[in-house]
Design a protein around this motif. Structure first.
Motif, PDB file in Angstrom:
ATOM      1  N   VAL A  60      23.152 -39.027 -14.872  1.00  0.00           N
ATOM      2  CA  VAL A  60      21.980 -38.212 -14.517  1.00  0.00           C
ATOM      3  C   VAL A  60      21.391 -38.689 -13.197  1.00  0.00           C
ATOM      4  CG1 VAL A  60      19.629 -37.608 -15.217  1.00  0.00           C
ATOM      5  CG2 VAL A  60      21.476 -37.573 -16.891  1.00  0.00           C
ATOM      6  N   LEU A  61      21.332 -40.000 -13.021  1.00  0.00           N
ATOM      7  CA  LEU A  61      20.810 -40.550 -11.775  1.00  0.00           C
ATOM      8  C   LEU A  61      21.685 -40.156 -10.593  1.00  0.00           C
ATOM      9  CD1 LEU A  61      18.604 -42.311 -10.540  1.00  0.00           C
ATOM     10  CD2 LEU A  61      20.102 -44.281 -10.889  1.00  0.00           C
ATOM     11  N   LYS A  62      22.995 -40.177 -10.772  1.00  0.00           N
ATOM     12  CA  LYS A  62      23.906 -39.748  -9.702  1.00  0.00           C
ATOM     13  C   LYS A  62      23.671 -38.286  -9.342  1.00  0.00           C
ATOM     14  CE  LYS A  62      27.661 -42.905 -10.834  1.00  0.00           C
ATOM     15  NZ  LYS A  62      29.026 -42.995 -11.368  1.00  0.00           N
ATOM     16  N   MET A  63      23.482 -37.441 -10.354  1.00  0.00           N
ATOM     17  CA  MET A  63      23.224 -36.021 -10.090  1.00  0.00           C
ATOM     18  C   MET A  63      21.890 -35.827  -9.376  1.00  0.00           C
ATOM     19  SD  MET A  63      24.675 -33.844 -13.314  1.00  0.00           S
ATOM     20  CE  MET A  63      24.354 -34.953 -14.672  1.00  0.00           C
ATOM     21  N   LEU A  64      20.889 -36.591  -9.761  1.00  0.00           N
ATOM     22  CA  LEU A  64      19.584 -36.472  -9.113  1.00  0.00           C
ATOM     23  C   LEU A  64      19.631 -36.966  -7.668  1.00  0.00           C
ATOM     24  CD1 LEU A  64      17.186 -37.579 -11.985  1.00  0.00           C
ATOM     25  CD2 LEU A  64      17.540 -35.272 -11.091  1.00  0.00           C
ATOM     26  N   ILE A  65      20.371 -38.034  -7.422  1.00  0.00           N
ATOM     27  CA  ILE A  65      20.524 -38.518  -6.041  1.00  0.00           C
ATOM     28  C   ILE A  65      21.268 -37.488  -5.202  1.00  0.00           C
ATOM     29  CG2 ILE A  65      21.685 -40.268  -4.629  1.00  0.00           C
ATOM     30  CD1 ILE A  65      20.942 -42.294  -6.828  1.00  0.00           C
ATOM     31  N   THR A  66      22.309 -36.881  -5.783  1.00  0.00           N
ATOM     32  CA  THR A  66      23.045 -35.827  -5.077  1.00  0.00           C
ATOM     33  C   THR A  66      22.133 -34.645  -4.763  1.00  0.00           C
ATOM     34  OG1 THR A  66      25.062 -36.486  -6.226  1.00  0.00           O
ATOM     35  CG2 THR A  66      25.050 -34.310  -5.190  1.00  0.00           C
ATOM     36  N   ALA A  67      21.292 -34.272  -5.723  1.00  0.00           N
ATOM     37  CA  ALA A  67      20.355 -33.174  -5.495  1.00  0.00           C
ATOM     38  C   ALA A  67      19.399 -33.507  -4.355  1.00  0.00           C
ATOM     39  CB  ALA A  67      19.576 -32.872  -6.769  1.00  0.00           C
ATOM     40  N   PHE A  68      18.917 -34.742  -4.323  1.00  0.00           N
ATOM     41  CA  PHE A  68      17.993 -35.138  -3.262  1.00  0.00           C
ATOM     42  C   PHE A  68      18.677 -35.134  -1.901  1.00  0.00           C
ATOM     43  CE2 PHE A  68      16.039 -38.449  -0.627  1.00  0.00           C
ATOM     44  CZ  PHE A  68      14.774 -37.898  -0.502  1.00  0.00           C
ATOM     45  N   VAL A  69      19.894 -35.655  -1.833  1.00  0.00           N
ATOM     46  CA  VAL A  69      20.623 -35.685  -0.554  1.00  0.00           C
ATOM     47  C   VAL A  69      20.893 -34.269  -0.058  1.00  0.00           C
ATOM     48  CG1 VAL A  69      22.832 -36.310   0.501  1.00  0.00           C
ATOM     49  CG2 VAL A  69      21.617 -37.959  -0.909  1.00  0.00           C
ATOM     50  N   VAL A  70      21.330 -33.394  -0.955  1.00  0.00           N
ATOM     51  CA  VAL A  70      21.590 -32.003  -0.569  1.00  0.00           C
ATOM     52  C   VAL A  70      20.296 -31.328  -0.122  1.00  0.00           C
ATOM     53  CG1 VAL A  70      22.303 -29.751  -1.481  1.00  0.00           C
ATOM     54  CG2 VAL A  70      23.660 -31.776  -1.971  1.00  0.00           C
ATOM     55  N   PHE A  71      19.187 -31.669  -0.769  1.00  0.00           N
ATOM     56  CA  PHE A  71      17.900 -31.083  -0.404  1.00  0.00           C
ATOM     57  C   PHE A  71      17.433 -31.545   0.971  1.00  0.00           C
ATOM     58  CE2 PHE A  71      13.231 -31.405  -0.410  1.00  0.00           C
ATOM     59  CZ  PHE A  71      12.911 -30.071  -0.593  1.00  0.00           C
ATOM     60  N   VAL A  72      17.703 -32.810   1.332  1.00  0.00           N
ATOM     61  CA  VAL A  72      17.176 -33.400   2.559  1.00  0.00           C
ATOM     62  C   VAL A  72      17.997 -33.023   3.801  1.00  0.00           C
ATOM     63  CG1 VAL A  72      16.815 -35.635   3.695  1.00  0.00           C
ATOM     64  CG2 VAL A  72      15.993 -35.268   1.402  1.00  0.00           C
ATOM     65  N   LEU A  73      19.267 -32.701   3.636  1.00  0.00           N
ATOM     66  CA  LEU A  73      20.143 -32.454   4.788  1.00  0.00           C
ATOM     67  C   LEU A  73      19.601 -31.439   5.796  1.00  0.00           C
ATOM     68  CD1 LEU A  73      23.717 -32.588   3.240  1.00  0.00           C
ATOM     69  CD2 LEU A  73      22.672 -34.188   4.836  1.00  0.00           C
ATOM     70  N   PRO A  74      19.109 -30.273   5.376  1.00  0.00           N
ATOM     71  CA  PRO A  74      18.588 -29.332   6.387  1.00  0.00           C
ATOM     72  C   PRO A  74      17.372 -29.863   7.138  1.00  0.00           C
ATOM     73  CG  PRO A  74      18.874 -28.220   4.294  1.00  0.00           C
ATOM     74  CD  PRO A  74      19.123 -29.655   4.059  1.00  0.00           C
ATOM     75  N   TYR A  75      16.584 -30.692   6.494  1.00  0.00           N
ATOM     76  CA  TYR A  75      15.405 -31.226   7.158  1.00  0.00           C
ATOM     77  C   TYR A  75      15.780 -32.275   8.204  1.00  0.00           C
ATOM     78  CZ  TYR A  75      13.141 -28.523   3.612  1.00  0.00           C
ATOM     79  OH  TYR A  75      12.760 -27.479   2.836  1.00  0.00           O
ATOM     80  N   ILE A  76      16.876 -32.964   7.983  1.00  0.00           N
ATOM     81  CA  ILE A  76      17.402 -33.859   9.016  1.00  0.00           C
ATOM     82  C   ILE A  76      17.877 -33.040  10.208  1.00  0.00           C
ATOM     83  CG2 ILE A  76      19.238 -35.518   9.543  1.00  0.00           C
ATOM     84  CD1 ILE A  76      19.019 -36.422   6.602  1.00  0.00           C
ATOM     85  N   ALA A  77      18.529 -31.910   9.923  1.00  0.00           N
ATOM     86  CA  ALA A  77      18.974 -31.027  11.002  1.00  0.00           C
ATOM     87  C   ALA A  77      17.788 -30.439  11.759  1.00  0.00           C
ATOM     88  CB  ALA A  77      19.847 -29.906  10.440  1.00  0.00           C
ATOM     89  N   ILE A  78      16.719 -30.119  11.069  1.00  0.00           N
ATOM     90  CA  ILE A  78      15.523 -29.595  11.726  1.00  0.00           C
ATOM     91  C   ILE A  78      14.921 -30.649  12.657  1.00  0.00           C
ATOM     92  CG2 ILE A  78      13.138 -28.869  11.295  1.00  0.00           C
ATOM     93  CD1 ILE A  78      14.206 -27.367   8.831  1.00  0.00           C
ATOM     94  N   ALA A  79      14.949 -31.908  12.246  1.00  0.00           N
ATOM     95  CA  ALA A  79      14.454 -32.977  13.111  1.00  0.00           C
ATOM     96  C   ALA A  79      15.308 -33.103  14.366  1.00  0.00           C
ATOM     97  CB  ALA A  79      14.432 -34.299  12.350  1.00  0.00           C
TER      98      ALA A  79
END
Length: 99
Positions: A62-81
């Motif tokens: 579950v922790l691995k899935m939640l970390i994956t969800a967070f990484v996938v969520f953050v990627l576009p915001y890194i691109a926006i920066a």
């Protein structure tokens, strides 16, 4: 000196056009990728939550899935920066060319 500055401005003008084009393409791509990655991150999050509630997965998975969800969520915001940095550089170059 004025001739050198004029020649430098002439040489840097195509770079300004490329930066503006990169900015537009980046904004276009991040707009759509933000929608898709938010949906994918939400799917990972809810699958992790449902599998934890129904005891289909242990805490580590579950922790691995939640970390994956967070990484996938953050990627576009890194691109926006990164696009913001391109915009800043293009604005500084535009100011130099207008001086």
């Amino acid at each position: 000196m004025a001739v050198l500055k004029w020649m430098l401005k002439l040489a840097l003008f195509p770079l300004l056009l490329l930066l503006i084009l990169a900015q537009w393409v980046g904004i276009f791509l991040t707009t759509f990728s933000t929608i898709l990655t938010n949906l994918l991150a939400g799917l990972f999050f809810f699958v992790a939550l449902a599998s934890w509630i129904m005891k289909l997965a242990d805490g580590g998975e579950v922790l691995k899935m939640l970390i994956t969800a967070f990484v996938v969520f953050v990627l576009p915001y890194i691109a926006i920066a990164a696009i913001a940095k391109i915009s800043f550089f293009a604005e500084e170059l535009r100011d130099f060319l207008q001086s």
